[in-house]
Design a protein around this motif. Structure first.
Motif, PDB file in Angstrom:
ATOM      1  N   ASN A   1       0.776  -1.110  -0.112  1.00 14.87           N
ATOM      2  CA  ASN A   1      -0.087   0.116   0.125  1.00 14.87           C
ATOM      3  C   ASN A   1       0.942   1.287  -0.142  1.00 14.87           C
ATOM      4  OD1 ASN A   1      -2.711   1.042   0.304  1.00 14.87           O
ATOM      5  ND2 ASN A   1      -1.696   2.132   2.022  1.00 14.87           N
ATOM      6  N   GLU A   2       1.833   1.215   0.748  1.00  8.41           N
ATOM      7  CA  GLU A   2       2.948   2.287   0.780  1.00  8.41           C
ATOM      8  C   GLU A   2       3.316   2.849  -0.535  1.00  8.41           C
ATOM      9  OE1 GLU A   2       2.356   0.646   4.509  1.00  8.41           O
ATOM     10  OE2 GLU A   2       2.935  -0.274   3.073  1.00  8.41           O
ATOM     11  N   LEU A   3       3.899   1.646  -1.094  1.00  3.92           N
ATOM     12  CA  LEU A   3       4.359   1.932  -2.570  1.00  3.92           C
ATOM     13  C   LEU A   3       3.262   2.498  -3.687  1.00  3.92           C
ATOM     14  CD1 LEU A   3       6.653   1.779  -4.568  1.00  3.92           C
ATOM     15  CD2 LEU A   3       6.264  -0.521  -4.917  1.00  3.92           C
ATOM     16  N   GLY A   4       2.102   1.756  -3.576  1.00  4.21           N
ATOM     17  CA  GLY A   4       1.036   2.145  -4.139  1.00  4.21           C
ATOM     18  C   GLY A   4       0.757   3.561  -3.982  1.00  4.21           C
ATOM     19  N   GLU A   5       0.528   4.383  -2.830  1.00  2.00           N
ATOM     20  CA  GLU A   5       0.448   5.549  -2.474  1.00  2.00           C
ATOM     21  C   GLU A   5       1.554   6.300  -3.014  1.00  2.00           C
ATOM     22  OE1 GLU A   5      -0.571   8.174   1.427  1.00  2.00           O
ATOM     23  OE2 GLU A   5      -0.143   6.286   1.833  1.00  2.00           O
ATOM     24  N   ALA A   6       2.713   6.206  -2.943  1.00  2.00           N
ATOM     25  CA  ALA A   6       3.863   6.736  -3.527  1.00  2.00           C
ATOM     26  C   ALA A   6       3.713   6.885  -4.849  1.00  2.00           C
ATOM     27  CB  ALA A   6       5.086   6.143  -2.930  1.00  2.00           C
ATOM     28  N   MET A   7       3.418   5.808  -5.551  1.00  2.00           N
ATOM     29  CA  MET A   7       3.234   5.895  -6.958  1.00  2.00           C
ATOM     30  C   MET A   7       1.918   6.831  -7.420  1.00  2.00           C
ATOM     31  SD  MET A   7       5.932   4.617  -8.161  1.00  2.00           S
ATOM     32  CE  MET A   7       5.626   4.140 -10.157  1.00  2.00           C
ATOM     33  N   GLY A   8       1.000   6.627  -6.809  1.00  2.00           N
ATOM     34  CA  GLY A   8      -0.209   7.409  -6.983  1.00  2.00           C
ATOM     35  C   GLY A   8       0.194   8.944  -6.866  1.00  2.00           C
ATOM     36  N   LYS A   9       0.755   9.323  -5.898  1.00  5.42           N
ATOM     37  CA  LYS A   9       1.272  10.757  -5.704  1.00  5.42           C
ATOM     38  C   LYS A   9       2.175  11.210  -6.723  1.00  5.42           C
ATOM     39  CE  LYS A   9       0.483  10.887  -0.634  1.00  5.42           C
ATOM     40  NZ  LYS A   9       1.034  11.005   0.518  1.00  5.42           N
ATOM     41  N   PHE A  10       3.107  10.305  -7.280  1.00  6.69           N
ATOM     42  CA  PHE A  10       4.213  10.579  -8.248  1.00  6.69           C
ATOM     43  C   PHE A  10       3.350  10.758  -9.634  1.00  6.69           C
ATOM     44  CE2 PHE A  10       6.731   9.180 -11.714  1.00  6.69           C
ATOM     45  CZ  PHE A  10       7.743  10.180 -11.670  1.00  6.69           C
ATOM     46  N   ASN A  11       2.264  10.072  -9.798  1.00  2.00           N
ATOM     47  CA  ASN A  11       1.663  10.123 -11.259  1.00  2.00           C
ATOM     48  C   ASN A  11       0.534  11.359 -11.150  1.00  2.00           C
ATOM     49  OD1 ASN A  11       2.435   7.542 -12.137  1.00  2.00           O
ATOM     50  ND2 ASN A  11       0.607   6.281 -11.230  1.00  2.00           N
ATOM     51  N   GLU A  12       0.176  11.751  -9.726  1.00  3.15           N
ATOM     52  CA  GLU A  12      -0.718  12.813  -9.633  1.00  3.15           C
ATOM     53  C   GLU A  12       0.171  14.238 -10.166  1.00  3.15           C
ATOM     54  OE1 GLU A  12      -3.773  14.327  -6.602  1.00  3.15           O
ATOM     55  OE2 GLU A  12      -1.856  14.032  -5.559  1.00  3.15           O
ATOM     56  N   GLU A  13       1.502  14.119  -9.596  1.00  6.42           N
ATOM     57  CA  GLU A  13       2.393  15.188 -10.108  1.00  6.42           C
ATOM     58  C   GLU A  13       2.690  15.257 -11.682  1.00  6.42           C
ATOM     59  OE1 GLU A  13       6.239  15.418  -7.878  1.00  6.42           O
ATOM     60  OE2 GLU A  13       5.257  14.546  -6.222  1.00  6.42           O
ATOM     61  N   LEU A  14       2.617  14.105 -12.115  1.00  6.10           N
ATOM     62  CA  LEU A  14       2.894  13.943 -13.557  1.00  6.10           C
ATOM     63  C   LEU A  14       1.658  14.494 -14.499  1.00  6.10           C
ATOM     64  CD1 LEU A  14       4.367  10.444 -13.944  1.00  6.10           C
ATOM     65  CD2 LEU A  14       5.701  12.457 -14.439  1.00  6.10           C
ATOM     66  N   VAL A  15       0.360  14.272 -13.934  1.00 11.86           N
ATOM     67  CA  VAL A  15      -0.998  14.491 -14.270  1.00 11.86           C
ATOM     68  C   VAL A  15      -1.027  16.335 -14.489  1.00 11.86           C
ATOM     69  CG1 VAL A  15      -3.259  14.477 -13.976  1.00 11.86           C
ATOM     70  CG2 VAL A  15      -2.093  12.481 -13.947  1.00 11.86           C
ATOM     71  N   GLN A  16      -0.623  16.686 -12.809  1.00  8.00           N
ATOM     72  CA  GLN A  16      -0.799  17.969 -12.764  1.00  8.00           C
ATOM     73  C   GLN A  16       0.176  18.740 -13.803  1.00  8.00           C
ATOM     74  OE1 GLN A  16      -0.399  18.391  -8.560  1.00  8.00           O
ATOM     75  NE2 GLN A  16      -2.774  17.763  -8.195  1.00  8.00           N
ATOM     76  N   ALA A  17       1.374  18.055 -13.974  1.00  2.45           N
ATOM     77  CA  ALA A  17       2.489  18.977 -14.917  1.00  2.45           C
ATOM     78  C   ALA A  17       2.156  18.781 -16.303  1.00  2.45           C
ATOM     79  CB  ALA A  17       3.746  18.312 -14.454  1.00  2.45           C
ATOM     80  N   GLY A  18       0.919  17.835 -16.531  1.00  2.83           N
ATOM     81  CA  GLY A  18       0.433  17.946 -17.990  1.00  2.83           C
ATOM     82  C   GLY A  18       1.313  17.051 -18.946  1.00  2.83           C
ATOM     83  N   ILE A  19       2.252  15.962 -18.475  1.00  2.00           N
ATOM     84  CA  ILE A  19       3.064  15.401 -18.714  1.00  2.00           C
ATOM     85  C   ILE A  19       2.654  13.815 -18.957  1.00  2.00           C
ATOM     86  CG2 ILE A  19       5.193  13.926 -18.367  1.00  2.00           C
ATOM     87  CD1 ILE A  19       6.240  16.641 -16.915  1.00  2.00           C
ATOM     88  N   LEU A  20       1.721  13.337 -18.316  1.00  2.20           N
ATOM     89  CA  LEU A  20       1.224  11.878 -18.209  1.00  2.20           C
ATOM     90  C   LEU A  20       0.206  11.922 -19.352  1.00  2.20           C
ATOM     91  CD1 LEU A  20       1.422   9.030 -16.992  1.00  2.20           C
ATOM     92  CD2 LEU A  20      -0.358   9.760 -15.717  1.00  2.20           C
ATOM     93  N   LEU A  21       0.486  10.959 -20.360  1.00  2.00           N
ATOM     94  CA  LEU A  21      -0.536  10.670 -21.231  1.00  2.00           C
ATOM     95  C   LEU A  21      -1.194   9.175 -21.171  1.00  2.00           C
ATOM     96  CD1 LEU A  21       1.543  11.740 -24.775  1.00  2.00           C
ATOM     97  CD2 LEU A  21      -0.186  13.080 -23.208  1.00  2.00           C
ATOM     98  N   SER A  22      -0.450   8.177 -20.586  1.00  2.00           N
ATOM     99  CA  SER A  22      -0.980   7.199 -20.168  1.00  2.00           C
ATOM    100  C   SER A  22      -0.035   6.099 -19.442  1.00  2.00           C
ATOM    101  CB  SER A  22      -1.596   6.143 -21.626  1.00  2.00           C
ATOM    102  OG  SER A  22      -0.485   6.000 -22.079  1.00  2.00           O
TER     103      SER A  22
END
Length: 145
Positions: free
Chosen positions: A21-42
């Motif tokens: 769960n800790e890694l899942g949460e950390a990756m979720g937060k990282f993905n959120e940063e990517l989304v907010q930066a407009g970088i993540l496409l998929s």
């Protein structure tokens, strides 16, 4: 510039061991940063290769190979597709990523070709065909949303 960022498989990922769960949460937060930066496409994780298939091509013949596949370190366990300014930006984002595996791991970054990269070898008709396909795909994805 579009890049594919590949999380390389490990013995744990090939065994189907899911992240904590800790890694899942950390990756979720990282993905959120990517989304907010407009970088993540998929992006997504991939099930172990024992659930996969490979199709080997030799001329007109096709041969299906069932997983699991050898050379775990050469397999991909997950991926992102990012739109970045350049490779340096992609590297900086990967350096901020939580370690995607419980132990040692690697992430590989590869740039996508664009149809324009093939301008020397493709006719304009073929380039137009690829552009029409891309337009149709974008339209289909918009309609599904």
């Amino acid at each position: 510039m579009r890049v594919m960022v590949m999380v390389k498989a490990t013995e744990d990922s090939e065994a189907g061991i899911l992240p904590s769960n800790e890694l899942g949460e950390a990756m979720g937060k990282f993905n959120e940063e990517l989304v907010q930066a407009g970088i993540l496409l998929s992006g997504d994780g991939l099930k172990p290769s024992k659930f996969g298939k490979r199709i080997a091509f030799d001329g007109d013949s096709r041969r299906v190979i069932d997983g699991p596949f050898a050379e775990t370190r050469e397999l991909v366990a997950g991926y992102w597709v990012w739109e970045v300014r350049d490779m340096d930006e992609a590297v900086e984002w990967v350096k901020r990523c939580p370690n995607p595996m419980p132990g040692p791991s690697e992430i590989e970054i590869r740039q996508f070709y664009t149809i324009e990269d093939f301008a020397e070898t493709l006719t304009q008709e073929t380039i137009d065909l690829h552009h029409r396909n891309a337009d149709t795909l974008a339209k289909q994805q918009t309609e599904k949303s």
